[in-house]
Design a protein around this motif. Structure first.
Motif, short mmCIF file in Angstrom:
data_model
loop_
_atom_site.label_atom_id
_atom_site.label_comp_id
_atom_site.label_asym_id
_atom_site.label_seq_id
_atom_site.Cartn_x
_atom_site.Cartn_y
_atom_site.Cartn_z
N THR A 260 2.47 6.55 -7.03
CA THR A 260 1.31 6.75 -8.14
C THR A 260 0.75 8.25 -7.99
O THR A 260 0.63 8.53 -7.04
N TYR B 282 0.75 -1.18 -0.04
CA TYR B 282 0.03 -0.01 -0.04
C TYR B 282 0.99 1.18 0.12
O TYR B 282 0.71 2.23 -0.73
N TYR C 10 2.84 1.70 -3.34
CA TYR C 10 2.08 2.15 -4.45
C TYR C 10 1.36 3.51 -4.39
O TYR C 10 1.34 4.47 -5.36
N THR D 262 -5.74 1.24 -8.51
CA THR D 262 -4.86 0.30 -7.36
C THR D 262 -5.27 0.66 -5.83
O THR D 262 -5.59 -0.25 -5.16
#
Length: 201
Positions: free
Chosen positions: A55, A48, A51, A133
């Motif tokens: 991102t 988590y 990402y 995501t």
């Protein structure tokens, strides 16, 4: 003075020690199980964080953030339930079955309210599991944790029902001790999840 001790006098003592050793072995195994569960959650947490920090458009399109008020209330209730089940343990140690049953039932009710609050939140969200995501990670983390909460409630139901079997707790309290430890574990995991998902938006 005769200082010899008969085998009959020794036997209960050894039996008592054997019971403690067996219960200690069970608890050690249960702790190892929780450590393995911790590794799974830590892997999810690491994914988590990686990402999220890598991102650009983290949140799904049209979503500016998550509502934090209701999840905060659910968090307080879940954390408070850890104290309730702790007092249930202490009540059983005092052989106060009435308080034990009431406190354990209250813990189950608080856990049930948490799951209900999570279900209400899921039904009101504007994104789904396939919404990028973030959507996938959100439902994976909260859903996997919710499964553990449900499991904890089932374990509490089992040790609650056991209290109605005469003499069931005469030879140790491993069941409630393990269940309580599992519940504390679930609460700690949720605190980390709450910070990652709701506070760190």
């Amino acid at each position: 003075m005769d200082s010899s001790i008969s085998s009959e006098e020794l036997q209960p003592h050894h039996g008592h020690e054997h019971g403690h050793d067996e219960e200690g072995s069970k608890m050690f195994g249960f702790i190892v199980f929780l450590l393995s569960e911790s590794v799974i959650f830590l892997s999810f947490f690491a994914g988590y964080i990686i990402y999220k920090t890598s991102t650009v458009n983290w949140l799904p399109a049209g979503v500016s953030g998550l509502e934090i008020k209701e999840p905060s209330v659910n968090t307080v209730i879940l954390v408070a339930s850890s104290f309730v089940i702790y007092f249930a343990e202490k009540a059983l140690e005092r052989h106060d079955l009435t308080s034990y049953r009431l406190l354990l039932f209250l813990t189950m009710a608080m856990g049930g309210y948490f799951l209900y609050g999570q279900a209400v939140e899921w039904s009101s969200l504007e994104f789904g599991f396939t919404s990028g995501t973030f959507g996938g990670m959100f439902y994976l983390l909260t859903g996997f944790h919710g499964l553990h909460v449900f499991t904890g409630i089932l374990l509490q139901l089992i040790v609650l029902l056991r209290s109605f079997i005469p003499g069931n707790f005469d030879h140790g309290h491993f069941g409630i001790n393990a269940t309580s430890l599992f519940w504390h574990f679930v609460d700690v995991i949720w605190i980390v999840l709450f910070i990652l998902i709701y506070v760190w938006q």
